[in-house]
Design a protein around this motif. Structure first.
Motif, mmCIF file in Angstrom:
data_model
loop_
_atom_site.group_PDB
_atom_site.id
_atom_site.type_symbol
_atom_site.label_atom_id
_atom_site.label_comp_id
_atom_site.label_asym_id
_atom_site.label_seq_id
_atom_site.Cartn_x
_atom_site.Cartn_y
_atom_site.Cartn_z
ATOM 1 N N SER A 33 0.830 -1.212 0.000
ATOM 2 C CA SER A 33 0.000 0.000 0.000
ATOM 3 C C SER A 33 0.863 1.261 0.000
ATOM 4 C CB SER A 33 -0.931 0.008 1.218
ATOM 5 O OG SER A 33 -0.184 -0.044 2.424
ATOM 6 N N GLU A 34 2.054 1.195 0.655
ATOM 7 C CA GLU A 34 2.911 2.377 0.685
ATOM 8 C C GLU A 34 3.477 2.716 -0.696
ATOM 9 O OE1 GLU A 34 5.516 -0.937 2.647
ATOM 10 O OE2 GLU A 34 3.394 -0.348 2.591
ATOM 11 N N HIS A 35 3.597 1.706 -1.559
ATOM 12 C CA HIS A 35 4.078 1.961 -2.915
ATOM 13 C C HIS A 35 3.027 2.727 -3.720
ATOM 14 C CE1 HIS A 35 6.442 -1.992 -2.149
ATOM 15 N NE2 HIS A 35 7.096 -0.945 -1.680
ATOM 16 N N THR A 37 0.715 4.654 -2.321
ATOM 17 C CA THR A 37 0.688 5.992 -1.716
ATOM 18 C C THR A 37 1.802 6.863 -2.281
ATOM 19 O OG1 THR A 37 -0.267 5.141 0.340
ATOM 20 C CG2 THR A 37 0.873 7.268 0.456
ATOM 21 N N GLN A 38 2.991 6.282 -2.390
ATOM 22 C CA GLN A 38 4.127 7.025 -2.952
ATOM 23 C C GLN A 38 3.827 7.468 -4.381
ATOM 24 O OE1 GLN A 38 7.614 4.856 -4.471
ATOM 25 N NE2 GLN A 38 8.896 6.146 -3.164
#
Length: 324
Positions: A33-35, A37-38
């Motif tokens: 999920s952080e990818h 978001t980035q």
């Protein structure tokens, strides 16, 4: 400020955002999920700062870079209408099971299949610009032309170009291709200066060390082929990277970049990019950083104009030796 790419009418930004750093890295690990978001953060920041052209390749992060970008468009589909999307194909990874090495492939079937994969990962119906990534020594220009025609006719690709190609290679391809080639993406930066040295070293022994065939830059200008610069930030060697083991020319040039940045009250990235954009070929730098502050620093290049003396001072410093 927008830069019309040749006869295409594409109103592209002077800077291109390169998406190679998206997707979580060059591995087979699942997308997190952080990818995503980035990807949202860098895409939206780029658009907010006037960067509307985004550069992909089907191999970036083993396809994950396109996949996370596609997720951004899925979650915010209205962003697509404000973008020019470009991707590249033709590089094949090694296949250990079949005993095959890394290789290039411009066969018609591979081009067509690759475009379908790109469109699926990006979650789009068409690609604005498709580039052939690196020269395939087995390229049959007539076969490539057939693939391009089919992609154009089907509406899957609007415009075509190449990457890392010489004037002769482009000329051969264009000779058999009805679709105008509008882009050539080359490695060009204050550190990688072979594209300039080729002209400076005409009829000199030093020319044998240059990797860019003579006439490529001039051919692209004459034929109205937009030059794009990958690696434009020179891997950060002039903008803060540790230079303990670097050569004296790199260290001296980094100090000059820092000095000019302080004098003009802009980022060091802005000086490095402004140096590229000073060239009359109207080069479009591709920036690949995922650092938000650095992206904003790059945008400052659009308000910097280097003098002829400043440009040559940086160039000769990067060379490490006086001009002939």
């Amino acid at each position: 400020m927008k830069l019309p790419i040749n006869e295409s009418g594409l109103a592209a930004s002077q800077l291109i955002y390169g998406c190679m750093g998206l997707g979580g890295g060059w591995n087979r690990d699942p997308i997190q999920s952080e990818h995503i978001t980035q990807a949202h953060e860098v895409v939206e920041l780029a658009l907010e700062n006037g960067i509307n052209m985004f550069d992909h390749a089907d191999i970036y992060a083993f396809g994950k870079a396109e996949t996370v970008f596609g997720q951004v468009l899925k979650e915010k589909p209205t962003l697509r209408e404000n973008m020019i999307l470009q991707s590249k194909l033709g590089i094949r990874f090694p296949d250990e099971e079949k005993g095959l090495p890394a290789r290039y492939d411009f066969s018609k079937s591979y081009i067509l299949d690759s475009v379908d994969g790109i469109l699926s990962r990006l979650n789009i119906d068409y690609l604005d610009v498709l580039l052939l990534h690196r020269p395939d020594v087995l390229m049959d220009s007539r076969e490539v032309a057939e693939a391009f025609h089919q992609l154009k006719s089907s509406g899957k690709v609007r415009y075509f170009g190449v990457s890392n190609m010489s004037a002769g290679q482009i000329r051969l391809l264009q000779n058999n291709c009805n679709e105008k080639l509008i882009v050539n993406q080359l490695e060009m930066s204050l550190d990688k200066i072979g594209w300039l040295e080729t002209g400076v070293h005409v009829n000199q022994v030093a020319a044998r060390d240059n990797v860019l065939p003579e006439g490529t830059l001039e051919y692209c200008q004459l034929e109205n082929i937009q030059l794009q610069a990958w690696g434009s930030l020179a891997k950060g060697i002039y903008t803060g990277r540790d230079l303990e083991n670097a050569g004296e020319n790199v260290k001296n040039t980094a100090l000059l970049v820092q000095r000019f940045a302080e004098e003009k009250q802009v980022s060091q990235e802005a000086i490095v990019l402004a140096w590229l954009m000073k060239h009359p070929a109207a080069i479009q730098p591709v920036i690949g950083t995922t650092n938000l502050a650095r992206i904003q620093g790059c945008v400052e290049a659009l308000k910097v104009t280097l003098s002829r003396d400043e440009w040559y001072t940086l160039y000769v410093s990067s060379r490490g030796v006086s001009l002939p």
